[in-house]
Scaffold this motif. Structure first.
Motif, PDB file in Angstrom:
ATOM      1  N   HIS A  29       0.830  -1.207   0.000  1.00  0.00           N
ATOM      2  CA  HIS A  29       0.000   0.000   0.000  1.00  0.00           C
ATOM      3  C   HIS A  29       0.870   1.264   0.000  1.00  0.00           C
ATOM      4  O   HIS A  29       0.585   2.220  -0.733  1.00  0.00           O
ATOM      5  CB  HIS A  29      -0.927  -0.010   1.217  1.00  0.00           C
ATOM      6  N   ILE A  30       1.920   1.263   0.792  1.00  0.00           N
ATOM      7  CA  ILE A  30       2.825   2.416   0.835  1.00  0.00           C
ATOM      8  C   ILE A  30       3.502   2.596  -0.517  1.00  0.00           C
ATOM      9  O   ILE A  30       3.648   3.727  -0.999  1.00  0.00           O
ATOM     10  CB  ILE A  30       3.853   2.262   1.970  1.00  0.00           C
ATOM     11  N   LYS A  31       3.901   1.508  -1.169  1.00  0.00           N
ATOM     12  CA  LYS A  31       4.520   1.594  -2.496  1.00  0.00           C
ATOM     13  C   LYS A  31       3.544   2.169  -3.519  1.00  0.00           C
ATOM     14  O   LYS A  31       3.911   2.998  -4.357  1.00  0.00           O
ATOM     15  CB  LYS A  31       5.003   0.210  -2.940  1.00  0.00           C
ATOM     16  N   ALA A  32       2.283   1.765  -3.438  1.00  0.00           N
ATOM     17  CA  ALA A  32       1.264   2.302  -4.348  1.00  0.00           C
ATOM     18  C   ALA A  32       1.075   3.804  -4.124  1.00  0.00           C
ATOM     19  O   ALA A  32       0.947   4.570  -5.085  1.00  0.00           O
ATOM     20  CB  ALA A  32      -0.053   1.562  -4.155  1.00  0.00           C
ATOM     21  N   LYS A  33       1.082   4.233  -2.864  1.00  0.00           N
ATOM     22  CA  LYS A  33       0.984   5.659  -2.560  1.00  0.00           C
ATOM     23  C   LYS A  33       2.196   6.410  -3.087  1.00  0.00           C
ATOM     24  O   LYS A  33       2.073   7.516  -3.610  1.00  0.00           O
ATOM     25  CB  LYS A  33       0.838   5.874  -1.057  1.00  0.00           C
ATOM     26  N   LEU A  34       3.352   5.811  -2.960  1.00  0.00           N
ATOM     27  CA  LEU A  34       4.581   6.426  -3.453  1.00  0.00           C
ATOM     28  C   LEU A  34       4.522   6.594  -4.971  1.00  0.00           C
ATOM     29  O   LEU A  34       4.920   7.629  -5.502  1.00  0.00           O
ATOM     30  CB  LEU A  34       5.786   5.573  -3.056  1.00  0.00           C
ATOM     31  N   ASP A  35       4.005   5.598  -5.668  1.00  0.00           N
ATOM     32  CA  ASP A  35       3.913   5.639  -7.129  1.00  0.00           C
ATOM     33  C   ASP A  35       3.019   6.771  -7.637  1.00  0.00           C
ATOM     34  O   ASP A  35       3.264   7.304  -8.717  1.00  0.00           O
ATOM     35  CB  ASP A  35       3.420   4.304  -7.677  1.00  0.00           C
ATOM     36  N   ILE A  36       1.993   7.128  -6.863  1.00  0.00           N
ATOM     37  CA  ILE A  36       1.109   8.205  -7.297  1.00  0.00           C
ATOM     38  C   ILE A  36       1.438   9.539  -6.617  1.00  0.00           C
ATOM     39  O   ILE A  36       0.699  10.509  -6.751  1.00  0.00           O
ATOM     40  CB  ILE A  36      -0.375   7.846  -7.087  1.00  0.00           C
ATOM     41  N   GLY A  37       2.548   9.567  -5.903  1.00  0.00           N
ATOM     42  CA  GLY A  37       3.020  10.811  -5.301  1.00  0.00           C
ATOM     43  C   GLY A  37       2.337  11.225  -4.024  1.00  0.00           C
ATOM     44  O   GLY A  37       2.284  12.410  -3.704  1.00  0.00           O
ATOM     45  N   GLN A  38       1.826  10.280  -3.267  1.00  0.00           N
ATOM     46  CA  GLN A  38       1.139  10.600  -2.011  1.00  0.00           C
ATOM     47  C   GLN A  38       1.866  10.033  -0.798  1.00  0.00           C
ATOM     48  O   GLN A  38       1.243   9.613   0.171  1.00  0.00           O
ATOM     49  CB  GLN A  38      -0.297  10.093  -2.063  1.00  0.00           C
ATOM     50  N   PHE A  39       3.174  10.019  -0.827  1.00  0.00           N
ATOM     51  CA  PHE A  39       3.991   9.589   0.310  1.00  0.00           C
ATOM     52  C   PHE A  39       3.808  10.627   1.406  1.00  0.00           C
ATOM     53  O   PHE A  39       4.161  11.794   1.241  1.00  0.00           O
ATOM     54  CB  PHE A  39       5.456   9.501  -0.144  1.00  0.00           C
ATOM     55  N   SER A  40       3.244  10.257   2.547  1.00  0.00           N
ATOM     56  CA  SER A  40       2.905  11.221   3.596  1.00  0.00           C
ATOM     57  C   SER A  40       4.138  11.678   4.371  1.00  0.00           C
ATOM     58  O   SER A  40       5.206  11.067   4.306  1.00  0.00           O
ATOM     59  CB  SER A  40       1.892  10.610   4.564  1.00  0.00           C
TER      60      SER A  40
END
Length: 66
Positions: A29-40
């Protein structure tokens, strides 16, 4: 609030497998967020940077995929 709650007993061996599955799903899930630029910001603070997350966590878990 929760009318149909089902409680199951889990053996210690199964519990470890659930923890591993949860870890893999969380990192995915974190990798998917990173891919779309939503790394918190909290993820940046915990993992230090997106590059270190990929190097230290994602790459090692991803190598184990079948």
């Amino acid at each position: 609030m929760f009318a149909n709650v089902e409680v199951r007993k889990v053996s210690p061996v199964d519990y470890k497998l659930f923890q591993v599955a949860d870890l893999i799903c969380t990192l995915d899930h974190i990798k998917a967020k990173l891919d779309i630029g939503q790394f918190s910001n909290s993820e940046k603070e915990f993992f230090s940077s997106p590059a270190l997350f990929k190097k230290n966590f994602w790459r090692k878990i991803n190598q184990q995929r079948l």
